[in-house]
Design a protein around this motif. Structure first.
Motif, short mmCIF file in Angstrom:
data_model
loop_
_atom_site.label_atom_id
_atom_site.label_comp_id
_atom_site.label_asym_id
_atom_site.label_seq_id
_atom_site.Cartn_x
_atom_site.Cartn_y
_atom_site.Cartn_z
N PHE A 96 1.04 -1.39 -0.11
CA PHE A 96 0.01 0.33 -0.09
C PHE A 96 0.90 1.30 -0.04
CE2 PHE A 96 -2.42 -2.57 1.94
CZ PHE A 96 -3.28 -3.13 1.47
N VAL A 97 0.57 2.29 -0.76
CA VAL A 97 1.24 3.25 -0.61
C VAL A 97 0.51 4.50 -0.51
CG1 VAL A 97 2.72 4.93 -1.61
CG2 VAL A 97 3.29 1.73 -2.63
N SER A 98 1.28 5.49 -0.33
CA SER A 98 0.12 6.48 0.26
C SER A 98 0.90 7.66 0.38
CB SER A 98 -1.19 6.43 1.18
OG SER A 98 -0.35 5.84 2.36
N PHE A 105 -2.41 0.63 -4.61
CA PHE A 105 -1.90 -0.73 -4.34
C PHE A 105 -1.32 -1.32 -4.37
CE2 PHE A 105 -5.11 -3.91 -4.65
CZ PHE A 105 -6.13 -2.80 -4.70
N PHE A 106 -0.15 -2.44 -4.78
CA PHE A 106 -0.05 -3.29 -5.99
C PHE A 106 -0.49 -4.88 -4.58
CE2 PHE A 106 2.86 0.30 -5.81
CZ PHE A 106 2.56 1.28 -7.48
N GLU A 137 12.31 -8.62 -0.22
CA GLU A 137 12.19 -8.59 -1.68
C GLU A 137 11.57 -7.42 -1.65
OE1 GLU A 137 14.42 -10.85 -4.59
OE2 GLU A 137 11.94 -10.77 -6.11
N ILE A 138 10.99 -7.51 -0.95
CA ILE A 138 9.23 -6.94 -1.47
C ILE A 138 9.61 -5.52 -0.84
CG2 ILE A 138 6.78 -6.36 -1.13
CD1 ILE A 138 6.86 -7.63 -2.43
N THR A 144 12.57 -3.84 0.28
CA THR A 144 13.11 -3.11 -0.94
C THR A 144 12.84 -2.98 -2.45
OG1 THR A 144 14.76 -5.01 -0.21
CG2 THR A 144 15.31 -3.86 -1.96
N ILE A 145 11.64 -3.36 -2.74
CA ILE A 145 11.43 -3.18 -4.11
C ILE A 145 9.87 -2.11 -3.36
CG2 ILE A 145 9.27 -3.44 -5.16
CD1 ILE A 145 9.83 -6.62 -5.55
N GLU A 188 12.09 1.20 -2.57
CA GLU A 188 13.25 1.60 -3.84
C GLU A 188 12.07 2.54 -5.04
OE1 GLU A 188 16.76 2.17 -3.87
OE2 GLU A 188 16.84 1.48 -2.08
N VAL A 189 11.23 1.38 -5.81
CA VAL A 189 11.00 1.78 -6.74
C VAL A 189 9.29 1.78 -6.69
CG1 VAL A 189 10.08 0.13 -8.77
CG2 VAL A 189 12.26 -0.40 -7.81
#
Lengths: 81, 81
Positions: free
Chosen positions: B6-8, B41-42, B58-59, B61-62, B65-66
């Motif tokens: 989730f990105v906000s 969200f992804f 890994e998630i 980091t992703i 970073e991304v």
């Protein structure tokens, strides 16, 4: 009171945005990623004095009529606190 | 294995997109809505054989970073099943 609405493409609908993210991640060396689908969510603050039942009903209506396109998208409503 | 990120926008960062949604909803007669903030969200599918620990690492980091811009956005990682 707060509510959250999650909107995503139906699983039968192609998600080119997600595919692009996946191929970008694979290109960056993250080979453990097999698929990405992108969605959006709305954090909604409700006015003072709105009851839980009113909130549930209003947010369901808003999700269906405004926030999501029910032809290609599905949505999920959460009422918080 | 699946993961969700989730990105906000950080709460200190203005969200003009959410403000536009709120004013549109108010204009449509939904007066119970006091505020809206939008996020994304992804849904990420991980390749076979990735362990939970590898996935978590890994998630994270992703996401950092991304998928998110840590200057103005915050993110939350969920590892599912």
């Amino acid at each position: 009171m707060k509510a959250r609405v999650f909107v995503s493409l139906k699983s039968t609908v192609l998600d080119p945005q997600g595919q692009t993210v996946r191929s970008a991640l694979n290109g960056l060396g993250y080979h453990g990623i097999a698929g990405v689908r992108q969605g959006k969510f709305f954090d909604i603050a409700l006015a003072e004095g709105v009851t839980r039942e009113q909130a549930q009903k209003e947010i369901e209506t808003i999700a269906h009529e405004v926030l999501a396109n029910p032809v290609i998208e599905e949505y999920r409503v959460e009422i918080l606190d």
